[in-house]
Design a protein around this motif. Structure first.
Motif, PDB file in Angstrom:
ATOM      1  N   TYR A  35      25.926 -39.563  21.665  1.00 38.65           N
ATOM      2  CA  TYR A  35      26.315 -40.597  20.723  1.00 38.65           C
ATOM      3  C   TYR A  35      25.132 -41.548  20.517  1.00 38.65           C
ATOM      4  O   TYR A  35      24.330 -41.760  21.411  1.00 38.65           O
ATOM      5  CB  TYR A  35      27.470 -41.445  21.270  1.00 38.65           C
ATOM      6  N   GLN A  37      24.557 -45.617  19.461  1.00 34.61           N
ATOM      7  CA  GLN A  37      25.292 -46.873  19.294  1.00 34.61           C
ATOM      8  C   GLN A  37      24.325 -47.995  18.935  1.00 34.61           C
ATOM      9  O   GLN A  37      23.433 -48.335  19.717  1.00 34.61           O
ATOM     10  CB  GLN A  37      26.072 -47.234  20.568  1.00 34.61           C
ATOM     11  N   PRO A  43      30.303 -46.377  19.100  1.00 34.04           N
ATOM     12  CA  PRO A  43      29.456 -45.184  19.246  1.00 34.04           C
ATOM     13  C   PRO A  43      29.669 -44.238  18.063  1.00 34.04           C
ATOM     14  O   PRO A  43      30.796 -44.044  17.604  1.00 34.04           O
ATOM     15  CB  PRO A  43      29.956 -44.552  20.547  1.00 34.04           C
ATOM     16  N   LEU A  88      21.087 -47.625  21.366  1.00 33.78           N
ATOM     17  CA  LEU A  88      21.524 -47.156  22.683  1.00 33.78           C
ATOM     18  C   LEU A  88      22.035 -45.727  22.494  1.00 33.78           C
ATOM     19  O   LEU A  88      22.907 -45.490  21.664  1.00 33.78           O
ATOM     20  CB  LEU A  88      22.630 -48.056  23.226  1.00 33.78           C
ATOM     21  N   LEU A  90      24.004 -42.717  24.084  1.00 32.08           N
ATOM     22  CA  LEU A  90      24.999 -42.473  25.120  1.00 32.08           C
ATOM     23  C   LEU A  90      25.294 -40.991  25.240  1.00 32.08           C
ATOM     24  O   LEU A  90      25.419 -40.283  24.243  1.00 32.08           O
ATOM     25  CB  LEU A  90      26.305 -43.196  24.771  1.00 32.08           C
ATOM     26  N   PHE A 108      31.551 -41.567  29.965  1.00 30.57           N
ATOM     27  CA  PHE A 108      30.268 -41.952  29.395  1.00 30.57           C
ATOM     28  C   PHE A 108      29.267 -42.328  30.480  1.00 30.57           C
ATOM     29  O   PHE A 108      29.617 -42.906  31.513  1.00 30.57           O
ATOM     30  CB  PHE A 108      30.435 -43.163  28.472  1.00 30.57           C
ATOM     31  N   GLY A 109      28.007 -42.029  30.205  1.00 34.14           N
ATOM     32  CA  GLY A 109      26.921 -42.541  31.020  1.00 34.14           C
ATOM     33  C   GLY A 109      26.560 -43.953  30.585  1.00 34.14           C
ATOM     34  O   GLY A 109      27.108 -44.473  29.613  1.00 34.14           O
ATOM     35  N   PRO A 110      25.599 -44.593  31.274  1.00 34.60           N
ATOM     36  CA  PRO A 110      25.218 -45.969  30.952  1.00 34.60           C
ATOM     37  C   PRO A 110      24.333 -46.081  29.724  1.00 34.60           C
ATOM     38  O   PRO A 110      24.150 -47.177  29.187  1.00 34.60           O
ATOM     39  CB  PRO A 110      24.468 -46.430  32.205  1.00 34.60           C
TER      40      PRO A 110
END
Lengths: 117, 112
Positions: A35, A37, A43, A88, A90, A108-110
């Motif tokens: 994704y 964002q 996202p 960002l 993701l 989700f990851g950070p």
């Protein structure tokens, strides 16, 4: 282990650079997602891999190239990006199952904060 | 494709009060409705989800309701705490299609 890890946390690159983002999960999930964002936005789905095969490409420009080397790893290769690609990024994963018990719960990851100069 | 509208975009409540966030969706084939909480500098984290064969689901202070006929679902947070402050996203998806569409998000602020 319910964790999705992403590296690097931050990345600054020039428009002529080539770089890669990495995502890893060890939950046995067979679907993985990228994704994008932007600030104060939801996202936006870019790619979905299902059983290591690309199943969804949301008309993403070719300067973004995904790769799924195995069921635990997902890469996003970046080349000739534009400043508007700063965002960002993701990664997420989810378990695939039969239609009777399928789940779309995504973990989700950070994220990787990407800045394109 | 699916279109998800989320309201309000910002919500400020006093600690201990309840907070309600509402979403509507357009695709009657959607059958999965997750809610995510995103704190500053982190990825979204699932807090609760509901499937189309259920009308309500509760997990401690958090509950979600779904009205399939009207195509809307809501998140209810009771006894809010400052640590509930974050951006909340609803989403609607079809598990057979393998993806979900997100709402635009609600920034919740809980004042101590």
């Amino acid at each position: 282990d319910t964790e999705v890890t992403q590296t690097p946390k931050h990345l600054v690159m020039g428009m002529t650079n080539k770089k890669s983002l990495k995502c890893e999960q060890h939950m046995g999930h067979r679907a993985m997602y990228w994704y994008k964002q932007k600030a104060k936005k939801p996202p936006e789905l870019m790619f979905v891999y299902s059983y290591e095969k690309l199943s969804i490409n949301e008309s993403v420009p070719s300067r973004f190239s995904p790769e799924c080397p195995n069921s635990s790893l997902l890469n996003l290769h970046l080349h000739a990006l534009q400043p508007e690609d700063s965002a960002l990024y993701l990664c997420a994963s989810s378990r695939l199952g039969t239609s009777g018990g399928s789940t779309d719960t995504q973990y989700f990851g950070p994220g990787t904060r990407l800045t394109v100069l | 494709g699916e279109n998800v509208e989320q309201h309000p975009s910002t919500l400020s409540v006093q600690e201990g009060d309840s907070a309600v966030i509402k979403c509507t969706y357009s695709d009657s084939a959607s059958n999965y409705f997750p809610w995510y909480k995103q704190e500053l500098g982190k990825g979204p984290q699932l807090i609760i989800d509901i499937r189309s064969n259920v009308g309500e689901k509760k997990d401690q202070r958090i509950a979600v309701t779904l009205n399939k006929t009207a195509k809307h679902f809501s998140l209810h947070i009771t006894e809010t705490q400052p640590e509930d402050s974050a951006v909340y996203f609803c989403a609607a998806g079809n598990t057979n299609a393998g993806k979900s569409t997100f709402g635009d998000g609600t920034t919740l602020t809980v004042k101590p």
